[in-house]
Scaffold this motif. Structure first.
Motif, PDB file in Angstrom:
ATOM      1  N   VAL A 285       0.882  -1.571  -0.147  1.00 30.90           N
ATOM      2  CA  VAL A 285      -0.343  -0.008   0.222  1.00 30.90           C
ATOM      3  C   VAL A 285       0.466   1.341   0.640  1.00 30.90           C
ATOM      4  O   VAL A 285       1.787   1.267   0.894  1.00 30.90           O
ATOM      5  CB  VAL A 285      -1.067  -0.196   1.492  1.00 30.90           C
ATOM      6  N   LEU A 286       0.567   2.149  -1.090  1.00 30.14           N
ATOM      7  CA  LEU A 286       1.498   3.111  -1.292  1.00 30.14           C
ATOM      8  C   LEU A 286       0.285   4.357  -0.542  1.00 30.14           C
ATOM      9  O   LEU A 286       0.781   5.122   0.339  1.00 30.14           O
ATOM     10  CB  LEU A 286       1.832   3.473  -2.236  1.00 30.14           C
ATOM     11  N   ALA A 287      -0.391   4.661  -0.525  1.00 26.24           N
ATOM     12  CA  ALA A 287      -1.780   5.514  -0.504  1.00 26.24           C
ATOM     13  C   ALA A 287      -2.885   5.052  -0.778  1.00 26.24           C
ATOM     14  O   ALA A 287      -3.136   4.072  -0.941  1.00 26.24           O
ATOM     15  CB  ALA A 287      -1.050   7.153  -0.721  1.00 26.24           C
ATOM     16  N   ILE A 288      -3.567   6.036   0.492  1.00 23.97           N
ATOM     17  CA  ILE A 288      -5.270   5.195   0.311  1.00 23.97           C
ATOM     18  C   ILE A 288      -5.756   6.551   0.116  1.00 23.97           C
ATOM     19  O   ILE A 288      -5.958   7.736   0.924  1.00 23.97           O
ATOM     20  CB  ILE A 288      -5.273   5.088   1.893  1.00 23.97           C
ATOM     21  N   CYS A 289      -7.440   6.468  -0.505  1.00 17.26           N
ATOM     22  CA  CYS A 289      -8.049   8.025  -0.749  1.00 17.26           C
ATOM     23  C   CYS A 289      -9.385   6.841  -0.506  1.00 17.26           C
ATOM     24  O   CYS A 289      -9.636   6.867  -1.548  1.00 17.26           O
ATOM     25  CB  CYS A 289      -8.018   8.651  -1.577  1.00 17.26           C
ATOM     26  N   LEU A 290      -9.688   6.697   0.611  1.00 18.32           N
ATOM     27  CA  LEU A 290     -11.047   6.131   0.063  1.00 18.32           C
ATOM     28  C   LEU A 290     -12.296   6.412  -1.041  1.00 18.32           C
ATOM     29  O   LEU A 290     -12.786   7.815  -0.651  1.00 18.32           O
ATOM     30  CB  LEU A 290     -11.810   5.576   0.944  1.00 18.32           C
ATOM     31  N   PRO A 291     -13.401   5.415  -1.356  1.00 20.79           N
ATOM     32  CA  PRO A 291     -12.981   4.033  -1.641  1.00 20.79           C
ATOM     33  C   PRO A 291     -11.697   3.576  -2.434  1.00 20.79           C
ATOM     34  O   PRO A 291     -11.708   2.341  -2.747  1.00 20.79           O
ATOM     35  CB  PRO A 291     -13.627   4.270  -1.793  1.00 20.79           C
ATOM     36  N   PHE A 292     -10.366   4.462  -2.836  1.00 21.24           N
ATOM     37  CA  PHE A 292      -9.609   3.655  -3.401  1.00 21.24           C
ATOM     38  C   PHE A 292      -8.220   3.893  -2.180  1.00 21.24           C
ATOM     39  O   PHE A 292      -8.087   4.173  -1.766  1.00 21.24           O
ATOM     40  CB  PHE A 292      -9.046   4.657  -4.805  1.00 21.24           C
ATOM     41  N   VAL A 293      -7.937   2.696  -3.008  1.00 24.34           N
ATOM     42  CA  VAL A 293      -6.945   2.527  -2.111  1.00 24.34           C
ATOM     43  C   VAL A 293      -5.358   2.304  -3.589  1.00 24.34           C
ATOM     44  O   VAL A 293      -5.298   1.705  -4.546  1.00 24.34           O
ATOM     45  CB  VAL A 293      -6.787   0.943  -1.546  1.00 24.34           C
ATOM     46  N   TYR A 294      -4.166   2.794  -3.488  1.00 27.99           N
ATOM     47  CA  TYR A 294      -3.122   3.012  -4.216  1.00 27.99           C
ATOM     48  C   TYR A 294      -2.255   2.023  -3.981  1.00 27.99           C
ATOM     49  O   TYR A 294      -1.359   2.060  -2.884  1.00 27.99           O
ATOM     50  CB  TYR A 294      -2.685   4.323  -4.485  1.00 27.99           C
ATOM     51  N   ALA A 295      -1.602   1.345  -4.674  1.00 23.92           N
ATOM     52  CA  ALA A 295      -0.368   0.040  -3.882  1.00 23.92           C
ATOM     53  C   ALA A 295       0.344  -0.114  -5.280  1.00 23.92           C
ATOM     54  O   ALA A 295      -0.209  -0.479  -6.533  1.00 23.92           O
ATOM     55  CB  ALA A 295      -1.233  -1.156  -3.901  1.00 23.92           C
ATOM     56  N   LYS A 296       2.030  -0.947  -5.001  1.00 26.04           N
ATOM     57  CA  LYS A 296       2.833  -1.032  -6.087  1.00 26.04           C
ATOM     58  C   LYS A 296       2.942  -2.878  -5.717  1.00 26.04           C
ATOM     59  O   LYS A 296       3.148  -3.772  -4.783  1.00 26.04           O
ATOM     60  CB  LYS A 296       3.568  -0.263  -5.424  1.00 26.04           C
ATOM     61  N   THR A 297       3.019  -2.852  -7.105  1.00 27.08           N
ATOM     62  CA  THR A 297       3.022  -4.630  -7.498  1.00 27.08           C
ATOM     63  C   THR A 297       4.795  -4.822  -7.020  1.00 27.08           C
ATOM     64  O   THR A 297       5.623  -3.770  -7.284  1.00 27.08           O
ATOM     65  CB  THR A 297       2.956  -4.894  -8.364  1.00 27.08           C
ATOM     66  N   PRO A 298       5.098  -6.156  -7.124  1.00 27.18           N
ATOM     67  CA  PRO A 298       6.817  -6.059  -7.531  1.00 27.18           C
ATOM     68  C   PRO A 298       6.785  -6.099  -8.368  1.00 27.18           C
ATOM     69  O   PRO A 298       9.225  -5.795  -8.151  1.00 27.18           O
ATOM     70  CB  PRO A 298       6.572  -8.097  -7.137  1.00 27.18           C
ATOM     71  N   SER A 299       7.020  -5.722  -9.370  1.00 23.37           N
ATOM     72  CA  SER A 299       7.373  -5.727 -10.648  1.00 23.37           C
ATOM     73  C   SER A 299       8.012  -3.890 -10.155  1.00 23.37           C
ATOM     74  O   SER A 299       7.950  -3.366 -12.070  1.00 23.37           O
ATOM     75  CB  SER A 299       6.945  -5.697 -12.105  1.00 23.37           C
TER      76      SER A 299
END
Length: 119
Positions: free
Chosen positions: A70-84
């Motif tokens: 998880v990089l950032a949260i602005c509900l209802p959205f969650v911003y995330a980074k994948t291993p790639s």
């Protein structure tokens, strides 16, 4: 006959989590997604559905279980980074998330990162 003790890491369980309980830096994965289809797609099945009604299905995504951070949260959205290294946006209204055990997620994250880096 000598036997060598094996030390396996303990099995852990992912915990279903609501978006408001997430924190930046958590390792998460997709558990399932909800998809809406127009009812006219079910016309031949004999069900009597209103043409304006949606048919809601719960599906298991193909990348279920793949760790994301998880990089950032602005509900209802969650911003995330994948291993790639890609950043993705997750809509928590349509997606059920699980929090992964931190130690387990780090091991998998490292392995997936190495695979992504290979030619």
């Amino acid at each position: 006959m000598k036997s060598r003790p094996t030390s396996k890491p303990p099995a852990t369980a992912a915990a279903v989590i609501a978006g408001e309980d997430l924190a930046c830096g958590d390792y998460i994965a997709l558990l399932n997604q909800t998809v809406d289809f127009p009812s006219f797609l079910w016309d031949a099945c004999g069900a009597t559905l209103s043409p304006h009604e949606l048919v809601r299905l719960k599906t298991i995504p193909t990348n279920a279980g793949r760790p994301m951070r998880v990089l950032a949260i602005c509900l209802p959205f969650v911003y995330a980074k994948t291993p790639s290294g890609k950043t993705t946006t997750i809509d928590t209204r349509r997606t059920q998330l699980v929090r992964l055990d931190r130690d387990c997620a780090k091991v998998i994250w490292k392995e997936l990162r190495q695979v992504a880096g290979r030619p």
